[in-house]
Scaffold this active site. Structure first.
Site, PDB file in Angstrom:
ATOM      1  CE  LYS A 135      -1.165  -4.062   3.533  1.00 23.33           C
ATOM      2  NZ  LYS A 135      -1.384  -5.192   2.626  1.00 23.33           N
ATOM      3  CE1 TYR A 174      -3.299  -2.230   5.733  1.00 22.09           C
ATOM      4  CE2 TYR A 174      -3.033   0.104   5.236  1.00 22.09           C
ATOM      5  CZ  TYR A 174      -3.291  -1.183   4.825  1.00 22.09           C
ATOM      6  OH  TYR A 174      -3.545  -1.440   3.490  1.00 22.09           O
ATOM      7  CB  THR A 191     -12.185  -2.816  -1.769  1.00 23.60           C
ATOM      8  OG1 THR A 191     -11.398  -2.232  -0.711  1.00 23.60           O
ATOM      9  CG2 THR A 191     -11.413  -2.744  -3.069  1.00 23.60           C
ATOM     10  CB  SER A 231      -0.860  -0.001   1.267  1.00 20.63           C
ATOM     11  OG  SER A 231      -1.495   1.253   1.419  1.00 20.63           O
TER      12      SER A 231
HETATM   13  N1  LIG Z   1      -8.835  -0.720  -0.589  1.00 16.62           N
HETATM   14  C1  LIG Z   1      -7.854   0.080  -0.298  1.00 16.62           C
HETATM   15  O1  LIG Z   1      -8.059   1.294  -0.144  1.00 16.62           O
HETATM   16  C2  LIG Z   1      -6.443  -0.454  -0.214  1.00 16.62           C
HETATM   17  C3  LIG Z   1      -5.386   0.456  -0.324  1.00 16.62           C
HETATM   18  C4  LIG Z   1      -4.091  -0.013  -0.240  1.00 16.62           C
HETATM   19  C5  LIG Z   1      -3.860  -1.355  -0.067  1.00 16.62           C
HETATM   20  N2  LIG Z   1      -4.887  -2.233   0.046  1.00 16.62           N
HETATM   21  C6  LIG Z   1      -4.567  -3.660   0.248  1.00 16.62           C
HETATM   22  O2  LIG Z   1      -5.216  -4.412  -0.734  1.00 16.62           O
HETATM   23  C7  LIG Z   1      -5.435  -5.727  -0.245  1.00 16.62           C
HETATM   24  C8  LIG Z   1      -6.849  -6.165  -0.591  1.00 16.62           C
HETATM   25  O3  LIG Z   1      -7.739  -5.316   0.084  1.00 16.62           O
HETATM   26  P1  LIG Z   1      -9.123  -4.848  -0.550  1.00 16.62           P
HETATM   27  O4  LIG Z   1      -9.057  -3.390  -0.742  1.00 16.62           O
HETATM   28  O5  LIG Z   1      -9.515  -5.710  -1.663  1.00 16.62           O
HETATM   29  O6  LIG Z   1     -10.052  -5.076   0.741  1.00 16.62           O
HETATM   30  P2  LIG Z   1     -11.338  -6.010   0.961  1.00 16.62           P
HETATM   31  O7  LIG Z   1     -12.368  -5.717  -0.057  1.00 16.62           O
HETATM   32  O8  LIG Z   1     -11.689  -5.810   2.403  1.00 16.62           O
HETATM   33  O9  LIG Z   1     -10.782  -7.487   0.741  1.00 16.62           O
HETATM   34  C9  LIG Z   1      -9.909  -8.086   1.662  1.00 16.62           C
HETATM   35  C10 LIG Z   1      -9.790  -9.549   1.347  1.00 16.62           C
HETATM   36  O10 LIG Z   1      -8.913 -10.132   2.328  1.00 16.62           O
HETATM   37  C11 LIG Z   1      -9.581 -11.242   2.913  1.00 16.62           C
HETATM   38  N3  LIG Z   1      -9.234 -11.407   4.309  1.00 16.62           N
HETATM   39  C12 LIG Z   1      -9.380 -10.502   5.303  1.00 16.62           C
HETATM   40  N4  LIG Z   1      -9.027 -11.045   6.479  1.00 16.62           N
HETATM   41  C13 LIG Z   1      -8.649 -12.319   6.211  1.00 16.62           C
HETATM   42  C14 LIG Z   1      -8.211 -13.399   7.003  1.00 16.62           C
HETATM   43  N5  LIG Z   1      -8.080 -13.280   8.342  1.00 16.62           N
HETATM   44  N6  LIG Z   1      -7.887 -14.559   6.407  1.00 16.62           N
HETATM   45  C15 LIG Z   1      -8.024 -14.701   5.069  1.00 16.62           C
HETATM   46  N7  LIG Z   1      -8.457 -13.727   4.264  1.00 16.62           N
HETATM   47  C16 LIG Z   1      -8.766 -12.547   4.829  1.00 16.62           C
HETATM   48  C17 LIG Z   1     -11.062 -10.918   2.794  1.00 16.62           C
HETATM   49  O11 LIG Z   1     -11.831 -12.125   2.770  1.00 16.62           O
HETATM   50  P3  LIG Z   1     -12.691 -12.706   3.976  1.00 16.62           P
HETATM   51  O12 LIG Z   1     -13.206 -11.551   4.760  1.00 16.62           O
HETATM   52  O13 LIG Z   1     -13.744 -13.499   3.275  1.00 16.62           O
HETATM   53  O14 LIG Z   1     -11.745 -13.578   4.752  1.00 16.62           O
HETATM   54  C18 LIG Z   1     -11.119 -10.250   1.435  1.00 16.62           C
HETATM   55  O15 LIG Z   1     -11.220 -11.214   0.440  1.00 16.62           O
HETATM   56  C19 LIG Z   1      -5.096  -5.697   1.226  1.00 16.62           C
HETATM   57  O16 LIG Z   1      -3.840  -6.265   1.440  1.00 16.62           O
HETATM   58  C20 LIG Z   1      -5.063  -4.216   1.550  1.00 16.62           C
HETATM   59  O17 LIG Z   1      -4.193  -3.940   2.622  1.00 16.62           O
HETATM   60  C21 LIG Z   1      -6.177  -1.805  -0.047  1.00 16.62           C
END
Ligand SMILES: NC(=O)c1ccc[n+]([C@@H]2O[C@H](COP(=O)([O-])OP(=O)(O)OC[C@H]3O[C@@H](n4cnc5c(N)ncnc54)[C@H](OP(=O)(O)O)[C@@H]3O)[C@@H](O)[C@H]2O)c1
Length: 407
Positions: A302, A298, A333, A285
């Site tokens: 990252k 967090y 998301t 991130s």
């Molecule tokens: N969205 C943003 O603004 C943003 C920005 C920078 C980086 N990121 C990074 O992008 C990645 C994906 O995030 P996203 O934005 O797609 O968020 P999201 O929509 O909340 O998706 C997160 C995914 O991780 C899974 N997950 C969460 N806790 C888990 C656990 N304990 N065990 C296994 N799976 C788990 C969730 O599935 P379940 O809940 O079904 O387990 C879900 O599929 C993350 O690493 C996040 O840090 C996101």
């Protein structure tokens, strides 16, 4: 040292020698000449030629940032062989050739001016012509993910957001997908969608990667498959002042964001290395590029992902394994809701499509990528600030995104 020399010679092997020359020239102009020209050279002696018109003094100074940006874009475009270089590089070289032709004619006049103009015109016109004819070099598409790496991908956090999008894009490219997360119903729904739409194979593995044995259990569940693409995407944030946060939840977040990608990468690598072919993406991130009060742990997780992935990129590239750290900024998301953030304007969040696209485009080309220009600027502008000032600025911003009771 050998690793670095191999990497540099690889980077120069992808284009004709004359284009390498132009790339080095653009880099010289962007990093050495133009900064000197703009920042050091007195305006009184400044001169710039645009379309054959000679600008002097303040007018010349005012247009130098544009020249600077053009050379910087040229250096970047050649380095990464960006498709937008055609036709823009050819048109810019044609503009220089035109300027070189007419400027001496007006400046010196007569037969001497005409001859000098013609002599200066020829090499630049030749460059413009060569760039115009090189459209195929800039446009040549890379083979798909399946052809480059293999049949199976393992995607963690595939039940939502960025992970689900990775699965859709890879399945569209003919890659079979292991989909993992905790919400099995969502994974099964996505698996049927992928099989119906693209016809490949899928496997659903329910795993809690925040639990100590979670990553190992997932690795065991795919032992019978040759996983050649690993997308370490599962992750979560947790907004709030450190002393108000639940320590157990923080420790689980470290397990999920740091330990799980580390363990899964370690488990998948031996077979990738033995086949001299594989890809590992770690979703980091832009939050990992600086300390973030109210998202302190967090951001630290990252940062761990970024340093781990970039170092592995260098270790593994000679062994046929491409590693990339993807650094998104705010993305539309479930992340924000799960992290308990309260962003004032989530409507500006990036969509998942371009985020995944930026990762697949950068994979095999560089160790890490920010998912947009805006995120790249976000991630890099902070290098200009002293750390103490930076941490107060980011603290101000993050506090506004943190619910009242967690500040
Ligand atoms: N969205 C943003 O603004 C943003 C920005 C920078 C980086 N990121 C990074 O992008 C990645 C994906 O995030 P996203 O934005 O797609 O968020 P999201 O929509 O909340 O998706 C997160 C995914 O991780 C899974 N997950 C969460 N806790 C888990 C656990 N304990 N065990 C296994 N799976 C788990 C969730 O599935 P379940 O809940 O079904 O387990 C879900 O599929 C993350 O690493 C996040 O840090 C996101």
């Amino acid at each position: 040292m050998d690793r670095m020399i191999n990497w540099i010679s690889d980077r120069f092997a992808h284009r004709p020698w004359w284009m390498n020359f132009l790339m080095v020239f653009c880099a010289f102009m962007a990093f050495i000449y133009m900064p000197w020209d703009f920042l050091v050279k007195p305006a009184a002696v400044d001169e710039e030629v645009w379309f054959g018109l000679l600008l002097r003094g303040g007018w010349a100074k005012a247009t130098e940032p544009l020249h600077w940006a053009i050379y910087a874009a040229g250096a970047y475009g050649f380095w990464n062989m960006r498709s937008w270089m055609w036709p823009w590089a050819a048109l810019y070289a044609a503009q220089v050739a035109f300027g070189m032709l007419i400027w001496p004619m007006f400046h010196f006049g007569g037969f001497g001016g005409f001859t000098l103009g013609l002599v200066s015109f020829v090499p630049f016109a030749a460059v413009a012509w060569a760039l115009w004819k090189a459209d195929a070099v800039f446009q040549s598409p890379r083979p798909g993910m399946r052809e480059r790496y293999g049949d199976w991908a393992l995607i963690t956090g595939a039940s939502a957001g960025i992970g689900a999008e990775f699965a859709r894009v890879l399945a569209r490219e003919g890659v079979n997908c292991v989909l993992s997360a905790r919400r099995k119903d969502r994974l099964e729904e996505l698996a049927s969608e992928l099989e119906d739409s693209y016809g490949g194979e899928t496997r659903v593995v329910e795993a809690d990667l925040a639990s100590p044995g979670g990553a190992d259990a997932l690795a065991r569940a795919v032992e019978d498959i040759e996983v050649s693409i690993l997308i370490n995407n599962a992750g979560a944030g947790y907004a709030g002042r450190f002393e108000k946060q639940d320590l157990e939840r923080l420790a689980e977040m470290v397990q999920l964001n740091c330990t799980a990608p580390l363990v899964l990468t370690g488990r998948m690598l031996p077979s990738m290395i033995s086949r001299h072919c594989g890809a590992v993406i770690i979703v980091g991130s832009v939050a990992g590029r600086q300390p973030l009060p109210f998202h302190a742990a967090y951001a630290a997780t990252k940062s761990f992902d970024l340093l781990l992935g970039e170092a592995l990129w260098a270790e593994l590239r000679d062994q046929g394994v491409d590693v990339l750290v993807l650094q998104p900024g705010p993305v539309a998301t479930e992340f924000e809701a799960v992290a308990g953030e309260a962003r004032p304007d989530p409507s500006a969040d990036q969509a998942v499509g371009p985020v995944v696209e930026s990762a697949l485009d950068a994979l095999g080309r560089q160790p890490s990528v920010a998912s947009s220009w805006m995120n790249w600027a976000r991630a890099n502008v902070n290098r200009l600030l002293p750390r103490s000032l930076l941490v107060f600025v980011t603290g101000e911003l993050m506090e506004k995104q943190t619910p009242e009771e967690m500040r």
